[in-house]
Structures are given as structure tokens and as C-alpha cells.
Design a protein around this motif. Structure first.
Motif, PDB file in Angstrom:
ATOM      1  N   ALA A 186       0.856  -1.130  -0.079  1.00 42.06           N
ATOM      2  CA  ALA A 186       0.177   0.099  -0.042  1.00 42.06           C
ATOM      3  C   ALA A 186       0.938   1.208   0.180  1.00 42.06           C
ATOM      4  O   ALA A 186       0.432   2.077  -0.871  1.00 42.06           O
ATOM      5  CB  ALA A 186      -0.987   0.010   1.456  1.00 42.06           C
ATOM      6  N   LEU A 187       1.958   1.302   0.907  1.00 43.09           N
ATOM      7  CA  LEU A 187       2.728   2.467   0.802  1.00 43.09           C
ATOM      8  C   LEU A 187       3.372   2.508  -0.425  1.00 43.09           C
ATOM      9  O   LEU A 187       3.559   3.851  -1.272  1.00 43.09           O
ATOM     10  CB  LEU A 187       3.879   2.272   2.014  1.00 43.09           C
ATOM     11  N   SER A 188       3.920   1.610  -1.118  1.00 42.93           N
ATOM     12  CA  SER A 188       4.508   1.526  -2.397  1.00 42.93           C
ATOM     13  C   SER A 188       3.513   2.127  -3.463  1.00 42.93           C
ATOM     14  O   SER A 188       4.051   3.008  -4.280  1.00 42.93           O
ATOM     15  CB  SER A 188       4.559   0.255  -2.736  1.00 42.93           C
ATOM     16  N   ALA A 189       2.162   1.833  -3.350  1.00 44.69           N
ATOM     17  CA  ALA A 189       1.246   2.449  -4.134  1.00 44.69           C
ATOM     18  C   ALA A 189       1.121   3.973  -3.899  1.00 44.69           C
ATOM     19  O   ALA A 189       0.708   4.661  -4.924  1.00 44.69           O
ATOM     20  CB  ALA A 189      -0.103   1.876  -4.110  1.00 44.69           C
ATOM     21  N   MET A 190       1.369   4.214  -2.913  1.00 44.06           N
ATOM     22  CA  MET A 190       1.460   5.913  -2.663  1.00 44.06           C
ATOM     23  C   MET A 190       2.673   6.559  -2.714  1.00 44.06           C
ATOM     24  O   MET A 190       2.786   7.633  -2.493  1.00 44.06           O
ATOM     25  CB  MET A 190       1.098   6.128  -1.256  1.00 44.06           C
ATOM     26  N   GLY A 191       3.442   5.781  -3.722  1.00 46.49           N
ATOM     27  CA  GLY A 191       4.761   6.573  -4.036  1.00 46.49           C
ATOM     28  C   GLY A 191       6.039   6.403  -3.164  1.00 46.49           C
ATOM     29  O   GLY A 191       6.985   7.256  -3.428  1.00 46.49           O
ATOM     30  N   VAL A 192       6.209   5.571  -2.048  1.00 48.32           N
ATOM     31  CA  VAL A 192       7.155   5.287  -1.365  1.00 48.32           C
ATOM     32  C   VAL A 192       8.070   4.139  -1.790  1.00 48.32           C
ATOM     33  O   VAL A 192       7.614   3.261  -2.200  1.00 48.32           O
ATOM     34  CB  VAL A 192       6.598   4.807   0.103  1.00 48.32           C
ATOM     35  N   GLY A 193       9.282   4.637  -1.788  1.00 49.35           N
ATOM     36  CA  GLY A 193      10.356   3.471  -2.357  1.00 49.35           C
ATOM     37  C   GLY A 193      10.464   2.432  -1.110  1.00 49.35           C
ATOM     38  O   GLY A 193      11.136   2.793  -0.049  1.00 49.35           O
ATOM     39  N   ILE A 194      10.452   1.403  -1.134  1.00 55.17           N
ATOM     40  CA  ILE A 194      10.478   0.053  -0.473  1.00 55.17           C
ATOM     41  C   ILE A 194      11.004  -1.066  -1.194  1.00 55.17           C
ATOM     42  O   ILE A 194      10.504  -1.332  -2.187  1.00 55.17           O
ATOM     43  CB  ILE A 194       9.116  -0.141   0.230  1.00 55.17           C
TER      44      ILE A 194
END
Length: 462
Positions: A74-82
Motif C-alpha cells: 500500500a505504501l509503495s502504491a502511494m509513492g514510497v520507495g520500499i
């Protein structure tokens, strides 16, 4: 990207398909030592706060279960690099408070209530929109307890009429601070408000009548948030948390300790088999999470705590359990419930093997977990020959004082803790105990079966 690195892409949409059942047989005792998977609560928060920091956060020991993967996706889908660099080793390139993006797709959170409620807090004070859904179990769980305070802060949340998933949340571009008293003891609701407050001007206040796990507060303080915690003065365990918004968080290296909720399963398995001796290394013993240790001690199975230390702001130790000759019944103080709410299903198993009748109350929260855990465990124990009495806020377990009959197939209701608790019961039952579906276990404890079998259990897939 190296051969060991794996980027996190959009979540696939559904929990893993049904993997079939599993069965547990009685064993003489458990022996050995092991390390446990990373704490699930801390793993979620490490990813989320790493996403809001400015710079790179390194995480060691991250739990790699489906619930935590749902948060990462979900965080990746919000633009966070993980990305995952190696087993348990993850890197988060934070975008800063207020810089998340509207995802392109629906966010399917699988079975994870923690992911959903905390991410709703992240979104609430940012001008983005997110549509959340989940599996059949998660769609039954109440979200009004989070919807109410986040709506007061300015978020617009549309859900089914009874406040359940699926739901659409539109964050506010001018969020308002809040002074909120929790109607129920809930670390998830508290944390959702604190996360929303990070991008809200002014100071927000959360008042909790009973202290709940404080991983969010500890991690926020370590990353530079202006946050204070004080006793409320209105009760023995009440607290007031104040946090100042428009924060800038600094990345830190986070070491995730072993999950005490996962530790409860081998601890109880050893406690119900006389002569057992196991050591669990590097387990988090946060005092607001360690109620299971108090409960087992009261039942005559004290846990020896060795090699105490602090890692990443959290107290950690090695736990040693020596199986007693006999467990005794207990009437547990309801005040302990918030300190071990997830561990009650397996504690009911210990009570089933104890001498006498145990009474557990103050557990209304168990009715709205992945399943109604009071009803589910009452049915499981009854099917295995243990007499129980269900009460609205808990369970009375009439222990057998000897190995329970067993011999039943338990319905898990898509609940990982029901599944694992039933398999622990089989370790001490006259007849094998089976579960209908082993797939839910992967949400929180992917290596449950090999770890338990390495300690001497006989758990097999069917």
C-alpha cells in the motif's frame, strides 16, 4: 538492484488461496531454542513511519507475513520507495510527512486490520484519496472506531452503512487538531490519530482510559516527533498523549524484536507438556504487551527472563519456559486484557489443560477481531472435550487437569490465531486435532509449523 533486492509492487488483491488443513499430535515434551519472527505491530509502524521520514530508514528483523506485506504494498502504491534487500532486511526511502500520493488502484489489505486502520490515519490529513477493501474476514470488522476521530479531523470517509469495508477516504487539505478520549482501549485507534496528527497544524491530544501498546509513541519520539506521554491521573493505567503536527521525521535504523504474540504459542505448548524446556531468543517484552507472562506465572508456569537489553528503543530478552507438572486455574484480572488481547486464544488452551475452572473477562474486543475469538475458541474447546461457558465479555474454561480428548477438526474462520491455538491444543490432546485451513497462519507467522516442529511438536499439513 542486486540479486537479493526485491521491490514491492502493487498488492495482488487477495489473500493467498486456501492451502488445506493441518493436524497436530500429542508429544511428550518440547525441547530446544529458536528465534521468533519480528513483531508484527512494530513491523507495520516501522514501514509507515519510515515512509514519512525524510531520507532512508533501514529495518532489520521485519516480519515477512502477509499482513506486513499488505502495508508495504500500500505504501509503495502511494509513492514510497520500499525494497527487501535480504530476509528480514528492508529499506524505506521516505517521502516526508504530507507527501504521499493517491494510488492508482484499490488497496486490498487482505486480512490486516492494523494496516487498514493505521493507513487510514496516514491518509486522513493529506489531500489524497484511497479506496480500501479486504478479504471476507476484514470486511466484517468495525471501522467506525477509527472513522469517528478521523472525520473530526477533517477526513471525508464513505463506507458501507455499518462502517465496514470497503470504504473510500478523502484526506483533508486543512486538517484540524483533535482532543479525543478513546471509548475503548485500542492501540490501533490511538495510532491512527497520532499518524493523522503528524500533518495537522497545532497539538492533538489522545486520552486513553487504559494504557495500550506504545510502539507508535516510542518510534515517533526516536524519529524526532514532538510527542509527550503522561499519566492521566484518572485511573491506574490511563494516559494522555500530546503530539505537535507539521512534523519532520528523521530516519533511524530500526531493529524489530521477536514478536511476543508469536512467542505465546511455543510458550503455551511447552507449559502444557510437563518436562518441556525451551528458550526463545530476542523477544520484545514491552510492559504494555507482556501480559501473557503474568498470566502464565499465575497459572504456575513462570517464564524465566534472561539477557535483558534494549534494542531500537524496545525492551528485549530471552524467554525460558520449563513445563510444570501441572497448571492451575486462574481468574484473570480484566485490567490485564489490553496487555495481551491477541494472546487470549492460546491462553484458553492453557486453561483447558489446567486443574480447575479459569475465568477470563473484559474481553469484548475479542468479539471483533479477525473472527469472534470468544465464540470460535469456545466451539474449538468444546469439540475437543473441554467444558466451557461463554459470557458476553469472555470465557469460563473448565480445565481437564489432564490431556483433553481432542479428535476434532476446528473451523478457523480465516483467523490465524484460532488456527495456531487449535494446533497447540493438539500437542497435549489424546487424539490429534486438525484445522480446516492452514493458510491464515501466513498472515503473522509464516514459519510457525517448521519452528514448532523444530522444538518437538508434530504438526503436518493435510
Amino acid at each position: 538492484m542486486s540479486a537479493h533486492e526485491t521491490s514491492i509492487g502493487p498488492i495482488s488483491g487477495q489473500k493467498s488461496s486456501k492451502a488445506g488443513g493441518a493436524q497436530s499430535k500429542c508429544v511428550a515434551h518440547l525441547k530446544g531454542q529458536c528465534s521468533l519472527p519480528g513483531d508484527k505491530s512494530i513491523s507495520h509502524r516501522a514501514l509507515m513511519l519510515g515512509a514519512l521520514a525524510v531520507g532512508r530508514t533501514h529495518i532489520t528483523g521485519l516480519l515477512e507475513g502477509e499482513d506486513v506485506h499488505a502495508t508495504a504494498a500500500a505504501l509503495s502504491a502511494m509513492g514510497v520507495g520500499i525494497r527487501r534487500e535480504s530476509p528480514g532486511q528492508w529499506v524505506v526511502d521516505g517521502v516526508g510527512v504530507g507527501a504521499l500520493q493517491t494510488p492508482d488502484n484499490i488497496l486490498d489489505m487482505g486480512n490486516s486490520g492494523t494496516s487498514t486502520r493505521l493507513l487510514m490515519g496516514l491518509v486522513a490529513s493529506q489531500p489524497i484519496r484511497c479506496f480500501f477493501t479486504g478479504d471476507g474476514s476484514l470486511r466484517k470488522r468495525p471501522m467506525n472506531r477509527v472513522i469517528a476521530p478521523l472525520s473530526q479531523m477533517g477526513a471525508v470517509i464513505e463506507s458501507r452503512g455499518d462502517g465496514r469495508l470497503p470504504l473510500l477516504i478523502t484526506g483533508s487539505d486543512s486538517p484540524m487538531p483533535i482532543d479525543y478520549t478513546l471509548p475503548v482501549a485500542s492501540a490501533q485507534v490511538k495510532s491512527a490519530i497520532l499518524l493523522a496528527a503528524l500533518n495537522t497544524p497545532g497539538t492533538s491530544v489522545v486520552r486513553e482510559p487504559k494504557a495500550t501498546r506504545d510502539h507508535s509513541e516510542r518510534m515517533l519520539k526516536a524519529m524526532g516527533a514532538q510527542i509527550t506521554v503522561e499519566e492521566s491521573g484518572t485511573g491506574e493505567t490511563g494516559r494522555i498523549i500530546r503530539i505537535t503536527g507539521e512534523a519532520e521525521l528523521s530516519p533511524v535504523d530500526i531493529s524489530v524484536p521477536g514478536d511476543i504474540s508469536s512467542a505465546a504459542f511455543p510458550l503455551v505448548a511447552a507449559a502444557i507438556r510437563p518436562g518441556s524446556q525451551i528458550r526463545l531468543k530476542g523477544v520484545g517484552i514491552n510492559p504494555l504487551r507482556a501480559g501473557i507472562l503474568t498470566a502464565l506465572e499465575q497459572m504456575g508456569a513462570p517464564v524465566t527472563i534472561e539477557n535483558r537489553r534494549e534494542e531500537g528503543g524496545e525492551p528485549v530478552a530471552d524467554l525460558v519456559m520449563t513445563g510444570p507438572e501441572r497448571l492451575k486455574a486462574v481468574t484473570l484480572d480484566p485490567a490485564i486484557a489490553p496487555l495481551m488481547i491477541d494472546e487470549f486464544p492460546v491462553l484458553f488452551v492453557a486453561a483447558a489443560c489446567a486443574q480447575g475452572s479459569s475465568r477470563f473477562t473484559g474481553l469484548e474486543e475479542l468479539r471483533v477481531k479477525e473472527s469472534d475469538r470468544i465464540a470460535a475458541m469456545a466451539a474449538a474447546l468444546s469439540a475437543c472435550g473441554v467444558a466451557v461457558e461463554e459470557v458476553p465479555d469472555g470465557l469460563i474454561v473448565h480445565g481437564t487437569g489432564s490431556p483433553p480428548l481432542g479428535g476434532a477438526t476446528i473451523t478457523t474462520h480465516l483467523d490465524h490465531r484460532i488456527a495456531m491455538s487449535a494446533l497447540v491444543l493438539g500437542c497435549a490432546s489424546d487424539r490429534p486435532v486438525s484445522i480446516d485451513d492452514a493458510a491464515p497462519i501466513t498472515t503473522s507467522f509464516p514459519d510457525f509449523m517448521p519452528l514448532m516442529n523444530a522444538l518437538g511438536t508434530e504438526i503436518t499439513l493435510l
